[in-house]
Design a protein around this motif. Sequence first.
Motif, PDB file in Angstrom:
ATOM      1  N   TYR A   8       0.806  -1.211  -0.111  1.00 33.15           N
ATOM      2  CA  TYR A   8       0.105   0.099  -0.018  1.00 33.15           C
ATOM      3  C   TYR A   8       0.804   1.117   0.046  1.00 33.15           C
TER       4      TYR A   8
ATOM      5  N   LEU B  73       1.253   3.657  -3.388  1.00 33.99           N
ATOM      6  CA  LEU B  73       0.725   4.975  -3.355  1.00 33.99           C
ATOM      7  C   LEU B  73       1.485   6.210  -3.296  1.00 33.99           C
TER       8      LEU B  73
ATOM      9  N   HIS C 235      -1.279  11.269  -3.691  1.00 34.27           N
ATOM     10  CA  HIS C 235      -2.411  11.714  -3.163  1.00 34.27           C
ATOM     11  C   HIS C 235      -2.437  11.824  -1.684  1.00 34.27           C
TER      12      HIS C 235
ATOM     13  N   CYS D 110      -7.710   6.827   1.173  1.00 35.71           N
ATOM     14  CA  CYS D 110      -7.851   5.381   1.383  1.00 35.71           C
ATOM     15  C   CYS D 110      -8.151   5.081   2.729  1.00 35.71           C
TER      16      CYS D 110
ATOM     17  N   VAL E 266      -8.578   9.596  -9.772  1.00 32.94           N
ATOM     18  CA  VAL E 266      -8.107   8.834  -8.186  1.00 32.94           C
ATOM     19  C   VAL E 266      -8.789   7.386  -8.159  1.00 32.94           C
TER      20      VAL E 266
ATOM     21  N   GLU F 130      -7.468   4.844 -10.221  1.00 30.37           N
ATOM     22  CA  GLU F 130      -6.129   4.246  -9.769  1.00 30.37           C
ATOM     23  C   GLU F 130      -6.260   3.391  -8.715  1.00 30.37           C
ATOM     24  N   LEU F 131      -7.351   3.752  -7.768  1.00 26.63           N
ATOM     25  CA  LEU F 131      -7.583   2.776  -6.959  1.00 26.63           C
ATOM     26  C   LEU F 131      -7.943   1.489  -7.156  1.00 26.63           C
TER      27      LEU F 131
ATOM     28  N   LEU G 101      -7.015  -1.684  -4.520  1.00 22.91           N
ATOM     29  CA  LEU G 101      -7.501  -1.201  -3.170  1.00 22.91           C
ATOM     30  C   LEU G 101      -9.040  -1.122  -3.037  1.00 22.91           C
ATOM     31  N   LEU G 102      -9.523  -0.822  -4.237  1.00 23.58           N
ATOM     32  CA  LEU G 102     -11.012  -0.979  -4.382  1.00 23.58           C
ATOM     33  C   LEU G 102     -11.205  -1.971  -5.553  1.00 23.58           C
TER      34      LEU G 102
END
Length: 589
Positions: A127, A131, A136, A141, A177, A180-181, A186-187
Amino acid sequence: MSSFPTNATKDVHARQLLDQLEKTIEETIEDVSSAKDVKKTINHLMNRFPLDQQSEQKLQDLLLRKNTAPSHRFCDIRDELAEIDRILAQRDAKVYQDDFQTLSEREQIIIHEADKHPLVKRLRVSYEFSLRPLKHDPRICLFLAIFPGNAILRKRFLIYWWIGEGLVRDEEEGERVFEELLDLELLIPHHTDQCPRVSKCKIFPWIRYMLISEAKKEKLLNLEGGTPRFDPTHSRRTCLIADPTNLSGKSKPRLDKTVRTIFNVNERDLDFQQQELAELERLAVLQLGRWQALLTHHIEVRDESFLTGLKTQKLLKHLSLRGISRITKLPESIRELVSLKILDLKACHNLETLPDAVASLEKLTHLDVSECYLLESLPKGLHNLTSLQVLKGFIIGSSQKSLIRLQHLPSLKNLKRLSIHVGSEATIQEGEFDNLKHLTQLRHLKISWGKADDVEISLSFPARLQKLDLEGIPYKTKPEWLTPSKLTNLDMLYIKGGKLRDLLDYEGERWNVKYLVLNYTRMPQINQETLRSKFPLLQYVKKLEWRDRKQSVEHEWSSDRFELRSKQFPLPNYEIIRRGMICSSLISG
């Protein structure tokens, strides 16, 4: 209640599926071409199933072992994976989002001992590694940790929230964003069909544990009562969380004057006093409404007069009352919200009027009053809000009741998304819909009809329109404005209900549409060959019907069936975990 059902039957079934998968891997250990997919699948199961310590160790051993599967056989086990995912989906569907609040004892141990848990440690390093280059605010997150374990999150809600918090500047940055997640997983996408477009997402349990651990370390969250919630002392934010054991219904925490965000996680009965809000000094986000994708989630207020207390909130940027019952009007004092950017009133079914004061909110960029069925008109002067980018729920009613008409909208030079409802008593003026062509920035347009009048209107679209959504269209034959030559840049066409019987009854012209969705229409059964001849760029098509009192998929097709099918079981990014393992070994070394 735990985020995972842990009864013995489900544990036994989980172990049986793991044994089946392990057997498949062991039988196909000759080739390395599809190893990544197999490892992803193992990871997927590890994150979805409740496991005892022995089974969890078994999975971790499999994850780290060199497991392989030949590419020519991997397609054959897709059916096996689909069956696993089907069982998981059935299990998830039985559990309501509101039940996923209190962490189990096992989950709390994982979070408290996150620095020692090998998987959480690897995820944390990954993570941070992933990131860092994106630059960001990490709270984008970490704030996700307040949501229940099985929560389904709408993309648009997340972006609006980030704007209110000042974590992104505008919707375009929020879109980037979000993508990107998703890329970092992460999502993960939440799909109810095969369409590759992502409008909803979820968080894998192990990712959630890692985020809770990190947010707790940063003093953004605490685990009071075993429930992740904002730490009001350090984060200047507070959560509204229902307490089923509190029969008085008064579970709202005391509000500190310096609180920046009030976020309603799952409280259904809102009880504020006017003075409570009036005394707040730095409030930027008031998210009281429904964020849940589940439309049956009901919220109501005991007394709407508390809204008059907002008149002191000069810093408020985001106000959501979405889906809240018993709000009949907004106070005139709303004009004092000079910083307000987002006003979400969708599905406030008791809302009868909007004050003219709304038209004085010069910084307003997003206004949503769709599904407010008692509203008869929007306030006059609304067309003076030149910062407005999203306007949903514009009403065309009778000439006596409509205070603002379509001819007033061309002054909204920044408007990108617009939804229009033609009321049952609507009086449509000649050439009124031709004014839409002057909205040069408009990309998404929805028109819904609540009137069965089949008198055809003249309609001119803006040149750069990308998505058109038509609901309850009252014409049996295709209107002259619904043709490819009028919509040359259209990517997405959605038609729901209505009388339209055919979309393909013309010669020569071809659509540039890539996504076509037909729900509950009177159109004939789709002929794939004819459809492709008229829509040569088509990537996805879906046709839903209503038969025998239930919804059924008559036709669904995608340009890449294998790719779409694999998207139905989104899996944790094994590459992220692999990088995390490498980084962990470098750090420990």
